[in-house]
Design a protein around this motif. Structure first.
Motif, mmCIF file in Angstrom:
data_model
loop_
_atom_site.group_PDB
_atom_site.id
_atom_site.type_symbol
_atom_site.label_atom_id
_atom_site.label_comp_id
_atom_site.label_asym_id
_atom_site.label_seq_id
_atom_site.Cartn_x
_atom_site.Cartn_y
_atom_site.Cartn_z
ATOM 1 N N ARG A 1 0.844 -1.195 0.000
ATOM 2 C CA ARG A 1 0.000 0.000 0.000
ATOM 3 C C ARG A 1 0.889 1.259 0.000
ATOM 4 N N LYS A 2 0.598 2.145 -0.940
ATOM 5 C CA LYS A 2 1.428 3.345 -1.132
ATOM 6 C C LYS A 2 1.397 4.270 0.076
ATOM 7 N N TRP A 3 0.218 4.390 0.746
ATOM 8 C CA TRP A 3 0.125 5.344 1.859
ATOM 9 C C TRP A 3 0.939 4.879 3.070
ATOM 10 N N PRO B 1 5.393 7.320 3.152
ATOM 11 C CA PRO B 1 5.873 8.030 4.355
ATOM 12 C C PRO B 1 7.000 7.286 5.067
#
Lengths: 225, 221
Positions: B50-52, B56
């Protein structure tokens, strides 16, 4: 809510620039002395005579095992009294980081030299070369190529470690930042900008390292760490 | 070289060095435990699809790996209190800097260790009906940890060395106490030599144990 204001930092950016200049000067000086000294230590450590390899081993282990901050304090406050020579902060800092990085470079050199197949030195001997000749002409040129990534990673570590001199009053980037924060009462902005400057410089160098590493991997070159 | 060695200030103040040793061990243990546990999460986060999560975490790792840890500590000590409604003690600032720095570095160790296992290990676990989390906990991590052990003990050694940076914000640890003793009779030579030897005594067995571990694992594989 805190009101950010970067003007005091911008107005005094010359102070930070001077600090960055000193940081780079110290890093380059430590590299210029640390690399040859490291090669010397590595060769001594690989020597067949224990009278050479043992002291070199002790120096390397001692400087790799004690915290750099403790070494810095020793060189700054103890050594000048012991040898009764006054040292400028720059000389004391350059001395500390040259010897400290030499100890780490020595291990990089040693790993590189040991990684070269023994057939190479056998062949050099068969051609009538002396040990020194074979080291200079056959072993080292091949070993150095393998050591490039480890060597550059160590140089990045060295640059990060130079920040410790800020605690003993050499005007590097971090020291200048501390001065500027006290002068402008803007520690948040000053230290944030300083962290970003360090990040920009170090990140750029690590990108270059990764690129070289990949190129060496493509050309089928093994590397040592 | 006609210095007269005089260790009186060191021997007359054993409690100063003892307090320093306790302080060093305290910050070492805090940063080791928090840094490595956070590092495991960071390593898993960098492995996430998942990119999110991935983005970060990657920014965190790159930022903390590419800035000097002393800059981080001073930022937490001098800059962070302006944004926070509470005071930041020297221990808190130093522990924050060293912990987050170690989390970033050990995160990369965990990521590399997990990636080093063949995908058949995942597939085998899946075939046995395990969920992703179960496979990670029961199959992947136990094998990966063994491979990562030398790198992790090296990190522990680095954390021990980094603990001296806490003296920059006047946290009471060995080097800080060394400064104190050096100022008693103005004998920096003896004070800093003793401090260096104490660190060497702590760290040398750790370093040798790591070498031994590396050799043993290399033979085992």
């Amino acid at each position: 809510m805190y009101q950010w204001d970067f003007t005091p930092v911008l107005v005094n950016s010359g102070m930070l620039a001077a600090g960055l200049g000193n940081t780079l000067k110290l890093t380059v000086t430590a590299l210029a002395f640390g690399v040859p000294l490291g090669l010397g230590l590595a060769l001594l450590r690989l020597a067949r005579w224990r009278i050479l390899s043992l002291p070199a081993g002790i120096v390397v282990e001692f400087f790799r095992t004690t915290p750099p901050m403790v070494q810095l304090f020793w060189f700054f406050f103890a050594l000048p009294i012991l040898i009764q020579v006054e040292m400028t902060p720059f000389v004391a800092a350059a001395l500390t980081f040259s010897i400290q990085s030499a100890a780490f470079f020595a291990e990089v050199f040693r790993a590189g030299i040991v990684s070269i197949d023994s057939g190479q030195s056998d062949a050099a001997r068969a051609l009538g070369m002396t040990g020194a000749q074979s080291m200079r002409r056959i072993i080292l040129p091949q070993a150095v190529k393998r050591m490039i990534p480890a060597f550059m990673e160590r140089s990045i570590e060295l640059m990060k470690t130079t920040t410790l001199v800020a605690t003993v009053a050499y005007a590097d980037l971090l020291f200048q930042a501390n001065e500027l924060a006290q002068k402008t009462f803007r520690p948040l902005e000053v230290f944030t900008v300083t962290a970003l400057i360090y990040f920009a410089v170090i990140y750029f160098v690590s990108l270059v390292v990764h690129r070289i590493e990949r190129r060496l991997a493509v050309s089928g070159e093994t590397t040592v760490h | 070289m006609n210095h007269k060695w005089n260790f009186d200030a060191v021997w007359d103040n054993p409690e100063a060095l003892l307090a320093g040793a306790v302080g060093t061990l305290r910050i070492f243990v805090i940063c080791l435990v928090l840094g490595l546990s956070l590092g495991l999460l960071v390593g898993l986060g960098r492995y996430a699809r998942r990119k999110w999560i991935y983005i970060p975490v990657s920014i965190f790792v790159e930022f903390f790996r590419n800035t000097p840890v002393l800059v981080q500590i001073l930022w937490f000590y001098f800059a962070l209190p302006i944004l926070m409604p509470f005071e930041i003690s020297p221990l808190m600032a130093a522990a924050l800097g060293i912990t987050l720095n170690s989390a970033a570095f050990s995160g990369e160790i965990f990521r590399g260790g997990i990636q080093s296992l063949e995908s058949s290990q995942w597939e085998g676990a899946q075939a046995l009906g395990m969920t992703h989390a179960q496979a990670l906990r029961r199959i992947i991590l136990p094998q990966a940890v063994k491979r990562m052990l030398p790198a992790l003990t090296n990190r522990a050694i680095e954390i021990f060395k980094m603990s001296t940076l806490a003296s920059a914000v006047a946290y009471v640890e060995l080097l800080q106490q060394g400064k104190l003793i050096a100022s008693i009779n103005y004998n920096p030579i003896e004070a800093y030599t003793v401090v260096a030897l104490i660190f060497f005594a702590f760290l040398y067995p750790l370093v040798q144990a790591t070498y031994l571990l590396e050799r043993k694992l290399r033979q085992g594989d």
